[in-house]
Design a protein around this motif. Structure first.
Motif, short mmCIF file in Angstrom:
data_model
loop_
_atom_site.label_atom_id
_atom_site.label_comp_id
_atom_site.label_asym_id
_atom_site.label_seq_id
_atom_site.Cartn_x
_atom_site.Cartn_y
_atom_site.Cartn_z
N GLU A 23 43.61 85.87 36.66
CA GLU A 23 44.85 85.99 35.89
C GLU A 23 44.54 86.15 34.40
N ALA A 24 43.60 85.38 33.92
CA ALA A 24 43.24 85.47 32.50
C ALA A 24 42.68 86.85 32.17
N ASP A 25 41.82 87.38 33.04
CA ASP A 25 41.26 88.72 32.81
C ASP A 25 42.35 89.79 32.82
N GLU A 26 43.28 89.67 33.76
CA GLU A 26 44.36 90.65 33.86
C GLU A 26 45.25 90.60 32.61
N ARG A 27 45.58 89.39 32.16
CA ARG A 27 46.44 89.26 30.98
C ARG A 27 45.71 89.74 29.71
N GLN A 28 44.43 89.46 29.61
CA GLN A 28 43.69 89.93 28.44
C GLN A 28 43.58 91.45 28.42
N ALA A 29 43.41 92.04 29.58
CA ALA A 29 43.37 93.50 29.65
C ALA A 29 44.72 94.08 29.22
N SER A 30 45.80 93.45 29.66
CA SER A 30 47.13 93.90 29.25
C SER A 30 47.34 93.70 27.75
N ALA A 31 46.81 92.63 27.22
CA ALA A 31 46.96 92.37 25.78
C ALA A 31 46.21 93.43 24.97
N TYR A 32 45.01 93.78 25.41
CA TYR A 32 44.27 94.81 24.69
C TYR A 32 44.91 96.19 24.83
N ALA A 33 45.63 96.41 25.93
CA ALA A 33 46.28 97.69 26.15
C ALA A 33 47.64 97.77 25.45
N ALA A 34 48.16 96.65 25.00
CA ALA A 34 49.49 96.63 24.36
C ALA A 34 49.44 97.42 23.06
N ARG A 35 50.54 98.13 22.78
CA ARG A 35 50.62 98.93 21.56
C ARG A 35 51.51 98.28 20.51
N PHE A 36 52.44 97.44 20.94
CA PHE A 36 53.39 96.82 20.02
C PHE A 36 53.39 95.31 20.24
N HIS A 37 53.85 94.61 19.22
CA HIS A 37 53.86 93.15 19.26
C HIS A 37 54.75 92.62 20.38
N HIS A 38 55.87 93.26 20.61
CA HIS A 38 56.79 92.78 21.65
C HIS A 38 56.22 92.97 23.05
N ASP A 39 55.17 93.76 23.22
CA ASP A 39 54.52 93.91 24.52
C ASP A 39 53.70 92.67 24.89
N LEU A 40 53.38 91.85 23.90
CA LEU A 40 52.56 90.66 24.14
C LEU A 40 53.38 89.46 24.61
N ALA A 41 54.66 89.43 24.29
CA ALA A 41 55.49 88.27 24.61
C ALA A 41 55.50 87.92 26.10
N PRO A 42 55.66 88.89 27.02
CA PRO A 42 55.69 88.52 28.44
C PRO A 42 54.37 87.95 28.96
N LEU A 43 53.27 88.22 28.26
CA LEU A 43 51.97 87.74 28.72
C LEU A 43 51.80 86.23 28.54
N THR A 44 52.52 85.66 27.60
CA THR A 44 52.40 84.23 27.33
C THR A 44 53.71 83.48 27.52
N ALA A 45 54.74 84.14 28.04
CA ALA A 45 56.06 83.51 28.16
C ALA A 45 56.04 82.31 29.09
N ASP A 46 55.24 82.33 30.15
CA ASP A 46 55.23 81.22 31.11
C ASP A 46 54.23 80.12 30.75
N LEU A 47 53.53 80.30 29.65
CA LEU A 47 52.55 79.29 29.21
C LEU A 47 53.19 78.37 28.18
N PRO A 48 52.81 77.08 28.18
CA PRO A 48 53.37 76.18 27.16
C PRO A 48 52.86 76.56 25.77
N ALA A 49 53.66 76.27 24.78
CA ALA A 49 53.28 76.59 23.40
C ALA A 49 52.09 75.74 22.99
N PRO A 50 51.20 76.30 22.20
CA PRO A 50 50.04 75.50 21.77
C PRO A 50 50.50 74.35 20.87
#
Length: 122
Positions: free
Chosen positions: A14-41
């Protein structure tokens, strides 16, 4: 995501898949769904002491210490060369370390400055 994977909240796949999606993201709002289900740091708590001070407080304290050190060196230098400057006819009461009292007050002022700065930062 890295912290979530390290804590075991995400599997390695899951971490590898999300990181690959994060590197492929073009805009900031594309990153929000990748961490939406994780608790805030958790917010970082400022460390007590020197590292907890703001840059301007550290700069002021550093200047205070530097000025105190220069004055201390000048006082000790004057004490060390005192017998030479006073001349051969000077009759004193021996080589007292008279700069100890000004050095005490300089040290005390730096300590109080440091404690006040730490108290204000905390």
């Amino acid at each position: 995501m890295r912290a979530a994977a390290a804590d075991g909240r995400l599997t390695l796949a899951e971490a590898d898949e999300r990181q690959a999606s994060a590197y492929a993201a073009r805009f900031h709002h594309d990153l929000a769904p990748l961490t939406a289900d994780l608790p805030a740091p958790e917010p970082e708590v400022a460390a007590p002491g020197w590292r907890g001070l703001s840059p301007s407080a550290r700069r002021r304290l550093t200047v205070h210490v530097a000025v105190g050190a220069v004055v201390a060196v000048l006082l000790l230098l004057r004490w060390a060369v005192g017998p030479v400057l006073d001349g051969p006819g000077f009759v004193g009461d021996g080589p007292r370390l008279w700069p100890v009292w000004p050095l005490f007050w300089i040290t005390l002022s730096v300590v109080f400055h440091y404690r006040r700065a730490v108290r204000r930062a905390g």
